[in-house]
Design a protein around this motif. Structure first.
Motif, PDB file in Angstrom:
ATOM      1  N   HIS A 109       0.753  -3.448   5.356  1.00 36.02           N
ATOM      2  CA  HIS A 109       0.824  -2.673   4.113  1.00 36.02           C
ATOM      3  C   HIS A 109       0.230  -1.270   4.240  1.00 36.02           C
ATOM      4  O   HIS A 109       0.889  -0.285   3.971  1.00 36.02           O
ATOM      5  CB  HIS A 109       0.122  -3.424   2.984  1.00 36.02           C
ATOM      6  CG  HIS A 109       0.244  -2.762   1.652  1.00 36.02           C
ATOM      7  ND1 HIS A 109       1.301  -2.990   0.801  1.00 36.02           N
ATOM      8  CD2 HIS A 109      -0.560  -1.863   1.014  1.00 36.02           C
ATOM      9  CE1 HIS A 109       1.156  -2.261  -0.290  1.00 36.02           C
ATOM     10  NE2 HIS A 109       0.039  -1.570  -0.183  1.00 36.02           N
ATOM     11  N   ASP A 154      10.385  -4.110  -0.869  1.00 36.90           N
ATOM     12  CA  ASP A 154      10.270  -5.055   0.238  1.00 36.90           C
ATOM     13  C   ASP A 154      11.289  -6.183   0.135  1.00 36.90           C
ATOM     14  O   ASP A 154      11.836  -6.638   1.139  1.00 36.90           O
ATOM     15  CB  ASP A 154       8.847  -5.602   0.360  1.00 36.90           C
ATOM     16  CG  ASP A 154       8.352  -6.326  -0.879  1.00 36.90           C
ATOM     17  OD1 ASP A 154       9.004  -6.274  -1.936  1.00 36.90           O
ATOM     18  OD2 ASP A 154       7.264  -6.953  -0.792  1.00 36.90           O
ATOM     19  N   VAL A 181       7.196  -1.263  -4.076  1.00 38.40           N
ATOM     20  CA  VAL A 181       5.904  -1.449  -3.409  1.00 38.40           C
ATOM     21  C   VAL A 181       5.219  -0.107  -3.194  1.00 38.40           C
ATOM     22  O   VAL A 181       4.245   0.224  -3.865  1.00 38.40           O
ATOM     23  CB  VAL A 181       6.072  -2.180  -2.056  1.00 38.40           C
ATOM     24  CG1 VAL A 181       4.706  -2.376  -1.393  1.00 38.40           C
ATOM     25  CG2 VAL A 181       6.770  -3.517  -2.227  1.00 38.40           C
ATOM     26  N   ARG A 206       6.818  -1.759   3.082  1.00 35.47           N
ATOM     27  CA  ARG A 206       5.679  -1.736   2.153  1.00 35.47           C
ATOM     28  C   ARG A 206       5.148  -0.301   2.022  1.00 35.47           C
ATOM     29  O   ARG A 206       5.764   0.531   1.378  1.00 35.47           O
ATOM     30  CB  ARG A 206       4.601  -2.707   2.640  1.00 35.47           C
ATOM     31  CG  ARG A 206       5.060  -4.163   2.753  1.00 35.47           C
ATOM     32  CD  ARG A 206       5.068  -4.898   1.442  1.00 35.47           C
ATOM     33  NE  ARG A 206       3.717  -5.090   0.927  1.00 35.47           N
ATOM     34  CZ  ARG A 206       3.436  -5.857  -0.128  1.00 35.47           C
ATOM     35  NH1 ARG A 206       4.400  -6.483  -0.775  1.00 35.47           N
ATOM     36  NH2 ARG A 206       2.188  -5.990  -0.551  1.00 35.47           N
ATOM     37  N   THR A 211      -3.350  -7.576   1.863  1.00 31.49           N
ATOM     38  CA  THR A 211      -3.133  -6.138   2.027  1.00 31.49           C
ATOM     39  C   THR A 211      -4.467  -5.414   2.105  1.00 31.49           C
ATOM     40  O   THR A 211      -5.436  -5.783   1.429  1.00 31.49           O
ATOM     41  CB  THR A 211      -2.325  -5.566   0.854  1.00 31.49           C
ATOM     42  OG1 THR A 211      -3.009  -5.853  -0.370  1.00 31.49           O
ATOM     43  CG2 THR A 211      -0.941  -6.172   0.803  1.00 31.49           C
TER      44      THR A 211
END
Length: 478
Positions: A103, A419, A404, A55, A151
């Motif tokens: 993340h 991802d 991402v 991420r 996230t």
């Protein structure tokens, strides 16, 4: 004739590896049946494979690539090798223990403090880039747990390095708790690292609010010259209006402006952007009772999409803080990064499930002017110019890369995490190449031949790059 002789001489001194690089492939092929597509003048490499849902990414001061592997809940570090423009991972190791990191990742300007987030907490560590290790973990921000959007993206603005910006999304598609400031849902806040005590900040009750009513603003970045804070928002799924299904092309995804942390006054800072009651229009023709609406206008959700909209109307939504730009519904922007000049905002569109024909699954560029504002206006439907995409979205999400995280390196190349495929890509722009749909500036057009030659990066030359180089030389001669 002398002109052509001069050009031929320049061609002759092009490094041999540049010409070889135009046809040679670098590193592994994309995973499975993934077929990337690139804008003319750009070059792609696969740098790393086999990662566990990579991420957020960044490069430390030693040039190591740090990756949040959501599938394992850790940050991993990867040394980078480069040979004639081919970039690959050398050694890999875990930097942190498994903490459900999913993340967010940031690094202090001196490279000595690493930050990362789980759905519940933001942590910091002392970081050593030479050994790629951490020590002395501290819990900085807490009380952010929730379902759905988990996230917690992090940003340390260069203009305010003692402030840590944290984003937090909604806990459901339409999260009624987000209508209350006290909930902390769907908000972006900044926390003072210098004034903190031994107790972690509580996200809901502490911090400086930059904006609220922001459904799920995952990507966030600071403009390098103005210091303005910008975010990209994932808007709602399965929407109706007045009982009509509008979800295919509404609501729009958003680019939002959140003000400054560098002392610049901005009257709208901390205002309400409208969620959970208000959303931005993309396909206006699909919206019932759309007489006063245009692309980017905020309209009210109705009782078909939410059990109780508290009689919020289009008039109410019209006075909430609007987006600065909007994008096609369901493209799911997850990151935004500015290049050094601040005139290119690169956006990673992860792609979404909530559409018959898949959209997103690409990296695009939004043009900004020198004052730090988007070139396009709110009514534009072409503000995002595609650079890196899947050749065919019909197989998405199963047979696609899903961008991402983004990270620029010192050479101006950009790393992209995917991802779904467990990969890291590297995108390079050949000298003379331009973003599709972006006009070449008059300053660039009047550059001297020596400037063109000095800007050539032999490590990222492609066939298209060589052609662009020659065209630039010809343009200067005639």
């Amino acid at each position: 004739m002398a002109r052509f002789t001069w050009i031929a001489a320049l061609i002759a001194i092009l490094p041999s590896q540049c010409l070889a690089q135009s046809s040679a492939s670098c590193g592994p092929s994309p995973s499975g049946s993934i077929r990337p597509s690139l804008a003319s003048g750009f070059h792609m490499q696969v740098v790393a494979t086999g990662l566990s849902k990579p991420r957020g990414i960044l490069l430390d001061q030693a040039g190591n690539l740090l990756v949040v592997e959501q599938g394992r809940g850790v940050i991993s570090a990867h040394t980078i090798n480069e040979d004639n423009g081919c970039v690959s991972v050398g050694t890999s190791s875990d930097v942190t223990s498994a903490l459900n990191l999913n993340h967010g990742i940031e690094l202090s300007s001196d490279g000595r403090t690493l930050y990362a987030s789980s759905s519940q907490d933001v942590y910091s560590w002392n970081y050593d880039s030479s050994s790629r290790t951490v020590s002395d973990r501290t819990n900085l921000v807490t009380n952010m747990s929730g379902s759905d959007h988990t996230t917690r993206t992090l940003l340390l603005p260069e203009s305010a390095p003692d402030m840590l910006v944290v984003t937090r999304g909604s806990t459901s598609n339409i999260d009624f708790d987000a209508a209350s400031l006290a909930s902390g849902h769907s908000q972006v806040k900044a926390f003072n690292l210098r004034n903190r005590t031994d107790t972690a900040y509580d996200f809901a009750s502490d911090g400086l609010r930059l904006g609220w009513g922001l459904r799920n603003d995952v990507g966030i970045a600071e403009h390098p010259s103005s210091g303005g804070i910008w975010s990209v928002e994932n808007s709602a799924d399965q929407m109706t209006r007045m009982g009509v299904d509008i979800h295919e092309d509404n609501p729009a995804e958003e680019l939002n402006f959140l003000g400054y942390l560098n002392g610049t006054e901005y009257a709208s800072q901390g205002r309400n952007f409208g969620y959970p009651w208000c959303f931005s229009a993309w396909s206006v023709d699909d919206l019932p009772d759309n007489g006063n609406l245009s692309v980017g206008s905020q309209y009210a959700v109705d009782a078909s999409s939410a059990s109780n909209n508290e009689n919020r109307t289009d008039a109410y939504c019209a006075v909430q803080e609007p987006a600065r730009l909007v994008f096609q519904a369901h493209m799911a922007p997850l990151d935004i990064k500015f290049n050094n000049s601040g005139q290119e905002a690169w956006v990673a569109f992860h792609g979404s499930w909530d559409r018959t024909d898949p959209v997103g699954y690409k990296v695009s560029v939004v043009a900004f002017d020198r004052n730090g504002d988007p070139v396009d206006n709110l009514q534009s439907t072409t503000a995002a110019r595609d650079v890196f995409a899947n050749e065919d979205n019909s197989g998405c999400p199963d047979n696609c890369f899903r961008p991402v995280g983004l990270a620029f390196d010192p050479q101006g190349r950009i790393y992209v995490s995917s991802d779904a495929s467990g990969e890291i890509y590297l995108i390079s722009k050949a000298s003379g190449a331009s973003i599709p749909g972006t006009p070449t500036s008059s300053a660039s057009a009047s550059s001297s031949a020596s400037n063109v030659a000095s800007n050539v990066n032999p490590h990222v030359f492609t066939g298209a790059g060589i052609l662009s180089y020659l065209v630039a030389l010809l343009g200067l001669m005639f």
